[in-house]
Design an enzyme around this catalytic site. Structure first.
Site, PDB file in Angstrom:
ATOM      1  N   TYR A 143       4.240   3.760  -1.335  1.00  8.95           N
ATOM      2  CA  TYR A 143       4.649   4.267  -2.639  1.00  8.95           C
ATOM      3  C   TYR A 143       5.458   3.245  -3.425  1.00  8.95           C
ATOM      4  O   TYR A 143       5.266   3.074  -4.638  1.00  8.95           O
ATOM      5  CB  TYR A 143       5.457   5.553  -2.472  1.00  8.95           C
ATOM      6  N   THR A 144       6.370   2.549  -2.766  1.00  6.42           N
ATOM      7  CA  THR A 144       7.188   1.557  -3.459  1.00  6.42           C
ATOM      8  C   THR A 144       6.335   0.393  -3.948  1.00  6.42           C
ATOM      9  O   THR A 144       6.495  -0.073  -5.084  1.00  6.42           O
ATOM     10  CB  THR A 144       8.307   1.037  -2.535  1.00  6.42           C
ATOM     11  N   CYS A 170      17.970   3.896  -1.736  1.00  4.69           N
ATOM     12  CA  CYS A 170      17.907   4.861  -2.845  1.00  4.69           C
ATOM     13  C   CYS A 170      19.107   5.814  -2.859  1.00  4.69           C
ATOM     14  O   CYS A 170      19.750   6.010  -3.901  1.00  4.69           O
ATOM     15  CB  CYS A 170      16.595   5.633  -2.818  1.00  4.69           C
ATOM     16  N   SER A 213       0.807  -1.227   0.000  1.00  5.42           N
ATOM     17  CA  SER A 213       0.000   0.000   0.000  1.00  5.42           C
ATOM     18  C   SER A 213       0.837   1.272   0.000  1.00  5.42           C
ATOM     19  O   SER A 213       0.308   2.368  -0.178  1.00  5.42           O
ATOM     20  CB  SER A 213      -0.942   0.012   1.212  1.00  5.42           C
TER      21      SER A 213
END
Length: 351
Positions: free
Chosen positions: A15-16, A150, A13
């Site tokens: 963003y990734t 990231c 659920s």
């Protein structure tokens, strides 16, 4: 090679997870069979990810309702993957974990950088570190892959060719700073993400001690020569994207063409690395804005003519090459699919 693999996404659920869904719904060799979210179990996926309207009417299930599949992507908060890893291993022969739980090989680094005692030390060596450009061959036979952080991805890809080539003076400090979009913080609300507090900000949120430093030191050490990396992270007015500026000092003065040669030797055949150093135009160096939604890492550089300093500029979309895109790239390698499959979106301009 299988024509279709059955894939589950655990903790989808955020963003990734949403990016994984977006990519994998378009993947010709993947069928998404299970999508979990504890807080949204029973609800339609499209309510969390409205960009997926008309693509799916799937509903979230609880992690307790997972059944066997070919591959699980784990998009759980840090600490939960290692807590649930035995259950996941019993459900799927292959796992790609997008948390930080299995990125580091030295168990002591988890105490130092994450302030936790790792619960599954015996599995650390079984996970391949998830930057394909560094570990592609290992990924081909891997059962478990741990996707890179990231900021670590953006910094490591910029510095890797130089340190591998041995042209950096390791007696000098390396300084790197990432300017980061707000989606790095995930989709949970906080005062820091509240619009009046977050908008128009240039906020230094981790000047020292960023946990991604552990990955940089691990992956950029050659012949036991560990570099001295000083890393800072700054939030800026951007939703997606990272721009990292790294400063190194060279052992001896080099010309532009010699630097080009080093990067081309390492990356000339890489489908998602672009060397960007133009003499004209407004996009002469990497710019995260035009990388939104793509799996590219753009890298450029500038030599300081007054000394031996080399400035390297790198940019990615933190949700793509910094997370979901890189994980799918690793999956493609793992299963022998064409590496670029479902990852060829070139970005938008203007945006």
């Amino acid at each position: 090679m299988q024509s279709k693999i059955n894939v589950g996404i655990v903790g989808a659920s955020g963003y990734t997870g949403g990016e994984l869904l977006r990519i994998l719904f378009a993947h010709p060799h993947v069928e998404i069979t299970q999508i979990t979210s504890e807080r949204n179990a029973g609800k339609l996926v499209k309510y969390s990810h409205p960009n997926l309207r008309n693509l799916t009417n799937a509903k979230y299930i609880s992690i307790n309702d997972l059944t066997s599949c070919d591959l699980l992507f784990l998009c759980l908060p840090h600490g939960l993957s290692q807590k649930n890893i035995e259950k996941m291993r019993n459900l799927a022969p292959r796992i790609i974990d997008l948390s930080g739980d299995f990125r580091l090989k030295n168990k002591d680094d988890y105490q130092k950088w994450y302030n936790i005692e790792h619960q599954k030390v015996e599995l650390l060596e079984q996970f391949v570190y998830g930057i394909p450009e560094l570990h592609r061959e290992k990924m081909k036979d891997a059962k478990y892959i741990s996707s890179a952080g990231c900021n670590a991805t953006c910094t490591i890809l910029a510095l890797y060719p130089l340190l591998k080539a041995g042209v950096v003076d390791l007696n000098k400090e390396i300084v790197a700073e990432s300017k980061c979009g707000s989606s790095e913080g995930g989709n949970k609300f906080s005062l820091a993400s509240h619009h009046p507090e977050r908008t128009n900000c240039v906020r230094s949120y981790k000047p020292t001690g960023h946990r991604h430093c552990a990955e940089m030191l691990q992956e950029l050490t050659f012949n036991d020569n560990k570099p001295k990396i000083n890393f800072s992270a700054t939030s800026i007015q951007l939703v997606r994207g990272i721009l990292t500026t790294s400063h190194v000092f060279l052992k001896e003065k080099l010309e532009d063409k010699e630097i080009w040669k080093i990067y081309r030797k390492e990356y000339s055949n890489e489908p998602f690395i672009r060397l960007v150093k133009d003499k004209v135009g407004i996009y002469r160096y990497p710019e995260p804005k035009i990388l939104a939604g793509t799996n590219f890492c753009d890298i450029g550089f500038e030599l300081d003519q007054n000394n031996k300093r080399l400035v390297i500029i790198s940019a990615i979309d933190n949700l793509m090459k910094g997370a979901a895109g890189q994980a799918v790239q690793a999956m493609n390698i793992m299963y022998g699919f064409k590496e670029e499959t479902a990852l060829t979106f070139p970005g938008l301009h203007p945006i």
